[in-house]
Design an enzyme around this catalytic site. Structure first.
Site, PDB file in Angstrom:
ATOM      1  N   LYS A   1       0.859  -1.198   0.000  1.00 38.75           N
ATOM      2  CA  LYS A   1       0.000   0.000   0.000  1.00 38.75           C
ATOM      3  C   LYS A   1       0.891   1.243   0.000  1.00 38.75           C
ATOM      4  CE  LYS A   1      -3.770   2.050   2.773  1.00 38.75           C
ATOM      5  NZ  LYS A   1      -4.548   1.929   4.019  1.00 38.75           N
TER       6      LYS A   1
ATOM      7  N   SER B   1      -9.569   2.165   3.495  1.00 33.94           N
ATOM      8  CA  SER B   1      -8.725   2.933   2.616  1.00 33.94           C
ATOM      9  C   SER B   1      -7.780   2.081   1.767  1.00 33.94           C
ATOM     10  CB  SER B   1      -7.905   3.936   3.412  1.00 33.94           C
ATOM     11  OG  SER B   1      -7.070   3.275   4.309  1.00 33.94           O
TER      12      SER B   1
ATOM     13  N   SER C   1      -9.737  -0.213   7.661  1.00 30.39           N
ATOM     14  CA  SER C   1      -9.207  -0.081   6.298  1.00 30.39           C
ATOM     15  C   SER C   1      -8.551  -1.301   5.692  1.00 30.39           C
ATOM     16  CB  SER C   1      -8.221   1.092   6.252  1.00 30.39           C
ATOM     17  OG  SER C   1      -8.913   2.297   6.424  1.00 30.39           O
TER      18      SER C   1
END
Lengths: 485, 94, 464
Positions: free
Chosen positions: A78, A153, A177
């Protein structure tokens, strides 16, 4: 059998046996990315030559045949985790141009385990969001329906794993997330206990809530990843000096006699009917496998979102103050220093980030600290106590991960509060510092969208959580169903 | 519940908002602040606040100088403006 | 209207540690800009602080030395404000639970209260050019102790004395070198005035930018006068921050910030609180040195020194240590003091003399082995070579001649060779004997015992 559809443990077996090389595995993923990511948009940054060079090094050293847990396995990262020499934009304009000069501790751990660092995935800006629509670089799509969001997210990581465009990916979880996008994309997402995995190198959103965790295709892989990532880090003063158990050893123990807590506050009106049905069926399956169901109460559940949006935003308002155009990233010049700050941050941050910084600043400001931040931290204690009391009556708590399946792009982006409420089932776990996993437990009918089952455990209760998750997964076939891309 | 002075708070946060943003954010935050009012329903007297994710104490390190091994150039390369080894900003007026 | 001044001092002290407060960067000064930095002290994305244990210990020691209560439970807080010298735009500091609470510094018998001492990180250094400023982060993250006094000071001289005493105490404990010119000790003053007899404080005005302790005294003196004059003209004073300009000899109001500082303190989530145990306190108590006041008193009492000597000797820690060791081995501590003050003080750093050697030298003089003049020669050689006095005296054959037989012969020689001086003496000029004495010293190559020579001369001249 295409290599990109395999799990870590399946690939490891082949790599160990010499059936495939690290290069072949990496190439297979790169090809899959090329085939689908134009539509999926899960990757922000990819350096195929670099990835293949890493793979070649693994092949040459023969590491895949040795004891390194992830030798030859590509891992997507990420875009919120620092990797030396790579950008780290956190999906924000304000970090455009920034090149990380150091590795996060988890990256160091991945390298030591022989993993191949594959690329950087899309996310909501600074991890603030539940749909990945807040990325400055465009939205990732849900592999099950390209008109829908992947969750957030960590939407890019979830979508990539869900679409077999990654074998495994790292994400971060502050209020859900990892778990929520895992549920929405049909893969496994694990949020470790706070303090179990080092945060050094993770760009901070809410320091007392953030944790790094893996997205995988099955529970066995999740246990393996946790083995690599967990452990005390002297660079992270919040990381816990505790011995890391052998997580794989617990798998296969079954759920006989395990007490499953069902919090009545989570099974209420507003929960999508199909989700409720799938989750209840999953609970029934666990009972069939030998678990006991216990009705429990987490009475302060309804206050969790409010607490989160004061505590997390307050911490974030300070964590994001460093983005000022002085030492790295974007600078929009102004007449003086104050104007430069104002323009840089005004133009560099997206609307959701600005909203949260302002809210968090307000919650800490003179005259409001007691009423907002302090009160929220006290209610946080009450939420923590809810779980402590509940875990005296049960071993794990089972809930739906998300109150609804993946929604359409743009459906909630105009209403922040509505968006915040989609975190309602995942947020409390972060506030209490506990651990949790989301695993696939079914699909909605039309359209076919994944449903996630959340299994929560007490702090350092990962073994029990993985045990239950693995038992359910072994008795079902949900992870075998793949999206048509 | 008093209304937030968004100009004041945006200045504390050093964020320059456009007029449109100002209004949108102010309205959205009004809604959010109204929502968090529900926390006032609870009696929190005698409850200790939770400031940390984990209850540790005395996490310290020995006083040893250990350079990070990263060359100054790498840091300066990230700087929007640098000269003579310094990070350059608009003139700071006391 | 008679006014009195009320002064409080906020002193920032850089701790003498090897590494920074929250990262492993070194703390030596003088490095090229931005070479003593790392991602942590540059406030890079994703970094985290880790507390320097020695900084905590030194702060506790500082508190113990001035009689503070050490907090059993102490925490860290973020102090939020934006400035280019702030890597994170928040400073990790301590707000409501600092390490040390209370304490006092005694100046000339007067007790000046200390409110608190807390630990925090220093900011970077800025350099100002024509249209821009440049920031060097080498200093950012240095451990900084903030010591806040009660508003108990009443004059510029008291401010001077307080700073001097505080500096002495912290140096003696090895907490800091307190060199104001190197920025290791910085001081902000809060100055207000009120009519004598009034309980309420006047408007508190903050003064910054003093670069020396005398500068502080000058700035405070100026500010008191300025405030009194302003009030005398009927002006109203308001709380503000002013900048001292040493060259101009005045304070000027600093650019007023639009909003008063709202630091939005909240507990630092990345750092865990500190619990100071009784065991740790006991361990650090062992490190408390003899404080300067106590040492001065002891020198007077133990060595019978006048206060003046004690004051001079204690002023420099290294000198005091040397003296203590030498006097401890000597039967004549006053002589040791004289030697140190007149011969060593100005060039102490270059000397190779050990305390034992000085004691030995004084012993040789007192035993009549060498005279004062020879002793000075021996001292000079000791200073440059580090050899012991006994060795030098032996090698150079400098033992004082006190043998009357030999001395009588020299005296006879001198008398015979200098009839004029003899005549002068007998004519009633007693000073003429000194010339004769000098001649005897020459004949003996300086080794004659001057006292004995004097006695023999007197006797022989009287007998003529």
């Amino acid at each position: 059998m295409s290599l990109h559809t395999l799990t870590i443990h399946e690939l490891r077996a082949k790599l160990r046996a010499g059936e495939v090389s690290a290069r072949q595995v990496t190439q297979a993923i790169l090809q899959r990315i090329e085939a689908v990511d134009g539509r999926l948009k899960s990757y922000l940054w990819l350096n195929p030559d670099d990835a293949l060079a890493q793979a070649d090094a693994i092949d040459q050293a023969g590491s895949a045949k040795g004891g390194k847990l992830l030798a030859g396995v590509p891992v997507a990262i990420k875009d919120v985790i620092n990797v030396t020499g790579q950008p780290c934009t956190c999906a924000s304009k304000i970090l455009q141009g920034y090149v990380a000069p150091y590795d996060a501790t988890v990256i160091h751990q991945l390298r030591e385990a022989g993993a191949i660092l594959l690329g950087r995935t899309n996310m909501d800006e600074f991890a603030m969001g539940s749909s990945t629509e807040n990325s400055s670089w465009g939205t990732t799509r849900n592999p099950w329906d390209l008109e829908r969001i992947p969750g957030g997210s960590s939407g890019g990581s979830a979508a990539a794993v869900g679409a077999d465009a990654a074998i495994v990916a790292l994400g971060s979880d502050t209020g859900g997330s990892i778990r929520q996008p895992a549920a929405l994309c049909g893969c496994v997402g694990l949020k470790p206990t706070y303090g179990l995995v080092s945060r050094y190198g993770l760009v901070a959103f809410a320091s007392s809530l953030d944790q790094i965790g893996p997205f995988t295709k099955d529970v066995t892989d999740a246990a393996l990843m946790l083995q690599v990532l967990a452990g005390h880090d002297p660079r992270d003063s919040t990381s816990v000096p505790q011995a890391v158990p052998d997580y794989a050893a617990i798998l296969g123990r079954g759920v006989k006699g395990i007490r499953i807590g069902l919090p009545k506050e989570y099974f209420i009106a507003g929960l999508d009917r199909e989700i409720e049905a799938a989750v209840r069926a999953a609970i029934q399956k666990l009972v069939e496998l030998g678990a006991e169901v216990v009705e429990i109460s987490l009475p302060h559940t309804e206050y969790a979102v409010a607490v989160y949006y004061l505590v997390a935003t307050a911490e974030a308002s300070a964590n994001l103050a460093r983005f000022d155009g002085v030492r790295y990233g974007l600078r929009v010049p102004g007449g003086d220093v104050i104007e430069t700050y104002g323009k840089t941050r005004g133009q560099g941050f997206g609307p959701e980030v600005k909203r949260r910084i302002i809210l968090g600043t307000y919650a800490l400001s003179a005259g409001y600290y007691d009423a907002y931040y302090l009160r929220a931290q006290k209610v946080r204690t009450l939420i923590r106590r809810d779980f402590e009391q509940a875990f005296q009556k049960c071993d794990v708590i089972v809930t739906p991960t998300s109150p609804e399946p993946a929604f359409k792009l743009g459906e909630k982006s105009g209403d922040p509060l509505k968006m915040y409420l989609s975190d309602i089932f995942t947020i409390s776990c972060n506030l209490a510092g506990n651990c949790g996993i989301s695993i696939p437990c079914g699909f909605t009918k039309d359209p076919q969208l994944p449903v996630g089952l959340q299994i929560l455990g007490p702090a350092f209760g990962e073994e029990r959580v993985l045990q239950v998750a693995h038992a359910y997964e072994s008795a079902t076939n949900w992870s075998k169903v793949r999206p048509r891309l | 519940m008093a209304e937030m002075n968004i100009d004041h708070v945006a200045h504390l946060a050093r964020i320059e908002l456009s007029e449109a943003e100002r209004q949108t954010i102010a309205a959205q935050l009004t809604d959010i602040l109204a929502y968090v009012e529900k926390l006032n329903q609870l009696d929190v007297s005698g409850v200790e606040p939770t400031a940390h994710g984990t209850p540790l104490h005395n996490v310290l390190r020995p006083d040893e100088a250990r350079p990070c091994g990263i060359e100054r150039e790498q840091f300066l390369q990230n700087a929007p403006e640098q000269a003579r080894g310094l990070f350059i900003v608009p003139k700071i007026v006391e | 209207m008679n006014y009195e001044a009320v002064i409080g001092l906020e002193v920032h002290v850089q701790l003498k540690t090897r590494s920074k407060m929250f990262c492993g960067c070194g703390t030596e000064s003088g490095a090229e800009p931005n070479t003593r930095v790392c991602p942590v002290c540059l406030g890079y994305p994703g970094v985290m602080p880790v507390i320097n244990a020695e900084a905590v210990r030194k702060t506790i020691l500082a508190g113990l030395m001035i009689g503070s209560q050490i907090a059993p439970f102490s925490k860290w807080d973020r102090k939020n404000y934006f400035y280019p010298d702030m890597p994170k735009n928040y400073q990790i500091s301590q707000y409501d639970l600092p390490l040390c609470v209370g304490g006092a510094v005694i100046i000339n018998g007067k007790r000046i209260g200390v409110t608190r001492i807390h630990l925090e990180e220093d900011v970077a250094k800025s350099f100002h050019f024509a249209t821009s400023s440049g920031v060097d982060f080498n200093r950012a993250g240095t451990p900084l102790m903030e010591c806040v006094s009660e508003p108990d000071l009443r004059s510029p001289d008291e401010a001077f004395a307080y700073l001097t005493a505080l500096k002495e105490i912290f140096i003696s404990g090895g907490v800091s070198d307190c060199d104001m010119e190197k920025g290791q000790l910085r001081c902000d003053c809060n100055v207000s005035v009120r009519p004598v007899g009034q309980q309420a404080f006047g408007e508190k005005i903050e003064i910054k930018n003093m670069n020396s302790i005398s500068g502080v005294r000058r700035a405070v003196a100026y500010e008191i006068e300025r405030q009194i004059s302003a009030l005398g003209r009927g002006e109203k004073l308001q709380q503000e921050t002013r900048r001292w300009d040493d060259e101009a000899g005045k304070t000027f109001v600093m650019r007023t910030k639009e909003y008063a500082h709202d630091y939005r303190y909240f507990p630092e989530p990345d750092l865990m609180p500190v619990q100071v145990t009784d065991a740790l306190l006991a361990e650090i108590r062992q490190l408390i040195p003899e404080l300067p006041d106590a040492k001065r008193l002891r020198f007077v009492q133990q060595y019978g020194l006048p206060e003046y000597d004690a004051g001079v000797l204690v002023a420099d820690a290294a000198v005091a240590k040397f003296y203590d060791a030498a006097a401890g081995q000597s039967k004549n501590p006053k002589a040791i003091s004289n030697w140190v003050m007149t011969e060593l003080l100005s060039k102490f750093a270059e000397s190779k003399i050990t305390p034992g050697q000085l004691a030995e030298l004084v012993g040789l003089i007192d035993a009549g082995q060498i005279n004062g003049k020879i002793a000075k020669e021996v001292f000079a050689e000791m200073f440059g070579t580090g050899k012991s006095p006994a060795a030098i005296v032996q090698v150079r054959g400098l033992v004082q001649v006190s043998d009357t037989g030999a001395l009588e012969a020299f005296v006879d020689q001198a008398i015979a060779a200098n009839p004029k001086s003899v005549a002068d003496f007998q004519a009633g000029n007693p000073a003429a004997i000194n010339f004769l004495k000098g001649q005897v010293m020459k004949l003996s190559k300086g080794k004659a015992n001057p006292q004995v020579v004097g006695e023999i001369l007197q006797r022989k001249l009287a007998a003529r």
